[in-house]
Write an enzyme that holds these catalytic residues in place. Structure first.
Site, PDB file in Angstrom:
ATOM      1  N   ARG A 134       0.848  -1.201   0.000  1.00 38.68           N
ATOM      2  CA  ARG A 134       0.000   0.000   0.000  1.00 38.68           C
ATOM      3  C   ARG A 134       0.883   1.250   0.000  1.00 38.68           C
ATOM      4  NH1 ARG A 134      -3.882   2.726   4.678  1.00 38.68           N
ATOM      5  NH2 ARG A 134      -4.820   4.264   3.270  1.00 38.68           N
ATOM      6  N   HIS A 135       0.368   2.338  -0.553  1.00 39.09           N
ATOM      7  CA  HIS A 135       1.105   3.605  -0.564  1.00 39.09           C
ATOM      8  C   HIS A 135       1.301   4.136   0.854  1.00 39.09           C
ATOM      9  CE1 HIS A 135      -2.566   5.810   0.392  1.00 39.09           C
ATOM     10  NE2 HIS A 135      -3.186   5.097  -0.538  1.00 39.09           N
ATOM     11  N   HIS A 156      -3.047   0.348  -3.547  1.00 37.91           N
ATOM     12  CA  HIS A 156      -3.900   0.900  -2.500  1.00 37.91           C
ATOM     13  C   HIS A 156      -4.152  -0.128  -1.395  1.00 37.91           C
ATOM     14  CE1 HIS A 156      -4.671   4.169  -5.357  1.00 37.91           C
ATOM     15  NE2 HIS A 156      -4.692   3.203  -6.268  1.00 37.91           N
TER      16      HIS A 156
END
EC number: 3.1.3.-
Length: 751
Positions: A498-499, A681
């Site tokens: 995930r970012h 995400h």
């Protein structure tokens, strides 16, 4: 000396004595509360005294139903305690974890003796007394385990009570219904019409010494006495039958010797609602939003939870009765019975191992047991919950509750480094130099008073250091290609990340404050980026395409460094076209020392759920704009799913979203060999791995629940072993840190 004349007026002593004998209802009336509100408060709090009832009234000051005549719904359970309850609680947890939610998870383990019935608030005290009286009248207590016969079918699993024991429980249920019918209907016959509406099952059993009006004789009195059973699972998918059956077969009903009767009640609004437990607080930003507090429960419509496209739903607070909109992913589903009020507990067994140890161990509002760990339960009898008591020990109860809540924090492992002498003369290169010892039995007081130099440090057994053992200050992190397990080195892996921390979620509305009238970016905090790349639609384009904070960039770099230390090999890099993901990917590659060696392939098919973007696909930075900003993107890569396909998916369902991400990952695997790094995400960690590892797409509500457990820069690893993909423990540790709110310098000069 003159004789003291007697006083005719009431003395303060007599006044004080008389006030001490006031009932809680009388005290509330003297405090100025209307009768109907006072009675509702006492019934809603289990008649535990004036303080709790008045607190309930103050909390419900904005409850729109406070003055409505809505009788509570009551139910009587026979509940197991002791070792059998521990088995059932473990079964509840395992079945939910392995097979998902089914109807049995909505309640505590129980046998229903009297089904839900309605009663006016003024009768709650009599209902509680009647339960104790029934057991006292019956006299005989259980001196052996109940005989339970297992039963399993495609839509139900549970235990049925053997006939002999079922008859004993049926007599209790029938006697209770008779007692309630006599005491409530006859004593309040002038309000019979209202009582009849509240008790649709009352009237068939009557006492010859009491006068029950003729209009009540046609009412049917039927307690829940047919096929008494303890439900283990129902309303479950047929595909879960074998897994549930295996779990049921591990239960040993021969130890079901401890039982108690419980009288519960619930808010009538709860009958058609799903109960969610608040797991994250929320302060309302709009007038129609509901404040969320840890410890509160929310009543939601199941249909609304499943159909909401933006993750918000209207709910009712159990704590305040207020209605408003809330983010569903700040809550998680829990048993409906958690939001019930416990009025009375009466033992049915001679050998007692109660799950509710004392009045102090009961939640002071709804009577749930604070301690849910089996080891915390004492095998001693608890006193009955005394109706109408002043409950003066509420302060001690709160203190005990805080101790219970803080216990995990106070009993954290004791960490001690070896002293410099040991590091110099006794260090074994194969032994980590930090010893972590967990002392779960010591109290917070003893731990705080124990001198640090008296902590006994015993060296652990010698073992090779793990490549990612960052706790060990002397672990060998040199990169030896031969140190990896040969079998694991051959297995193909996908790393899904995930970012990092994003600006909009950290600072809220930021664009109006960080851009001047000419569209020039102005940094307002050290955690904001110094500069932003040029884009054709600025600053509006940043609205749905937020950059990372500087902390977010650092998070990603830490993960990259940890993967490098763990000797992870990355052969292909794919990334969502969101700017925050591209930044995360670039920073992780810097930590991996792969800058310039691996180009970033932008894959729009990895973007998150389109239902969250009803206005359309975000206006991402173009490849030319990214190249101008020095991002090393692959200009020649042709995506599996171009951005134009996302436009047609604006109303995609959760299942279609899972299928989209799953299809992308399958095609990427077909087109490549070696290990793959995917940066996208929070949803990506689940949507790109769930079906690949044999799972099925989650529902909307389940997806929201799981993504809230995926913080920034979380990393999931999927490994192919003998042709089968499965989730495995990542090679690197996670990154964890606390929130750091904004500092206002002038707060120091405020008076």
């Amino acid at each position: 000396m003159a004789t003291l004349p007697p006083r005719k007026s009431q003395t303060p002593t007599r006044i004080c004595i008389s006030k001490q004998h006031l009932t809680p209802l009388q005290t509330l009336l003297q405090m100025g509360f209307p009768r109907h509100r006072a009675e509702k408060a006492l019934a809603s709090t289990g008649n535990r005294g004036v303080q709790i009832a008045s607190d309930w009234l103050l909390a419900h000051v904005n409850d729109g139903t406070l003055d409505e005549c809505a009788p509570r719904e009551y139910i009587i359970y026979a509940c197991p305690t002791g070792p059998f309850l521990q088995q059932l609680e473990e079964f509840w947890a395992k079945s939910r974890q392995m097979c998902g939610w089914n109807g049995a998870h909505n309640y505590v383990p129980h046998i229903t003796l009297v089904s839900f019935f309605k009663a006016p608030d003024e009768c709650s005290l009599q209902l509680s007394k009647a339960l104790k009286q029934v057991v006292d009248m019956t006299g005989a207590l259980l001196d052996r385990p109940l005989k339970l016969e297992p039963y399993m079918s495609q839509n139900f699993m549970g235990f049925f009570v053997a006939e002999e024991d079922a008859n004993y429980l049926k007599r209790l249920a029938l006697q209770y219904v008779k007692e309630v019918s006599n005491s409530i209907i006859s004593d309040t016959y002038e309000q019979l019409d209202a009582i009849v509406a509240c008790f649709p099952w009352c009237g068939a059993v009557s006492s010859g010494t009491r006068c029950i009006p003729r209009s009540s004789r046609s009412i049917s009195l039927e307690p829940h006495v047919k096929s008494l059973h303890l439900t283990l699972a129902y309303q479950f998918p047929q595909a879960q039958f074998n897994a549930l059956k295996a779990l049921v077969e591990t239960l040993d009903a021969s130890c079901a010797s401890n039982w108690e009767l419980r009288l519960y009640s619930r808010d009538p609004r709860l009958a058609t609602k799903q109960v969610q437990k608040v797991v994250y607080p929320h302060n309302p930003h709009e007038t129609d939003e509901l404040e969320l507090r840890i410890g509160d429960y929310i009543y939601l419509n199941t249909e609304v939870v499943d159909s909401s496209s933006d993750g918000w739903a209207e709910g009712i607070s159990w704590l305040t009765g207020s209605t408003g909109h809330l983010p569903v992913n700040y809550t998680e589903r829990t048993a409906e019975s958690d939001a019930w009020t416990l009025h009375r507990v009466v033992q049915l067994s001679k050998s007692v191992a109660s799950s509710l140890t004392s009045a102090e161990d009961l939640d002071i509002v709804d009577g749930r047991s604070i301690s849910t760990e089996p080891d915390d339960r004492q095998n001693t009898a608890h006193p009955d919950i005394i109706e109408g008591s002043s409950f003066e020990e509420s302060e001690q109860s709160v203190e005990k509750y805080l101790r219970q809540t803080l216990k995990p924090c106070l009993e954290l492992p004791s960490v001690q480094l070896l002293n410099s002498h040991n590091l110099t003369h006794q260090h074994n290169p194969n032994t980590p130099t930090i010893e972590i010892t967990t002392n779960m039995s010591s109290s917070s007081t003893s731990m705080s008073k124990q001198p640090v130099d008296e902590i006994l440090v015993e060296p652990p057994a010698a073992q090779p250091p793990r490549p990612d053992d960052t706790l060990s200050v002397h672990s060998d992190h040199s990169l030896h290609p031969g140190s990896l397990d040969a079998s694991h080195a051959k297995n193909r892996k996908i790393y899904i990340m995930r970012h990092g921390e994003r600006v909009d979620f950290t600072f809220g509305t930021w664009i109006p404050y960080c851009f001047d009238e000419f569209g020039n970016y102005m940094r307002k905090d050290l955690n904001m980026p110094k500069t932003l790349p040029r884009r054709k639609n600025s600053p509006e384009g940043w609205q749905n395409d937020s950059p990372l904070t500087n902390v977010g960039v650092y998070q990603a770099n830490l993960i990259g460094q940890a993967l490098l230390e763990a000797q992870v090999q990355i052969d292909h890099v794919y990334c969502s076209p969101s700017y925050r993901c591209i930044q995360t990917c670039t920073s992780a590659l810097e930590g991996l020392k792969l800058t310039g060696k691996q180009k970033i392939k932008l894959e729009p098919g990895l973007f998150e759920w389109m239902a969250w973007y009803p206005s359309g696909v975000p206006d991402w930075l173009t490849k030319n704009e990214l190249t101008e900003a020095k991002f090393d993107v692959d200009l020649d890569y042709e995506p599996v799913q171009p951005a134009s396909e996302l436009t047609a998916r604006l109303k995609e369902s959760t299942e279609q979203f899972y299928e989209r991400n799953h299809d992308v990952i399958l095609q990427l695997l077909e087109q490549t060999t070696g290990n793959i790094l995917v940066v996208a995400h929070a949803t990506t960690l689940d949507t790109c791995s769930r079906q690949l590892t044999g799972g099925v797409p989650r529902s909307t509500n389940e997806l929201r629940q799981v993504i809230h457990k995926i913080p920034y820069c979380s990393l999931a690893t999927v490994e192919q072993v003998d042709g089968v993909w499965k989730l495995v423990e990542p090679e690197c540790l996670p990154v964890t840190h606390s929130k750091n709110p904004r500092f206002e310098w002038n707060a120091l000069s405020a008076t």
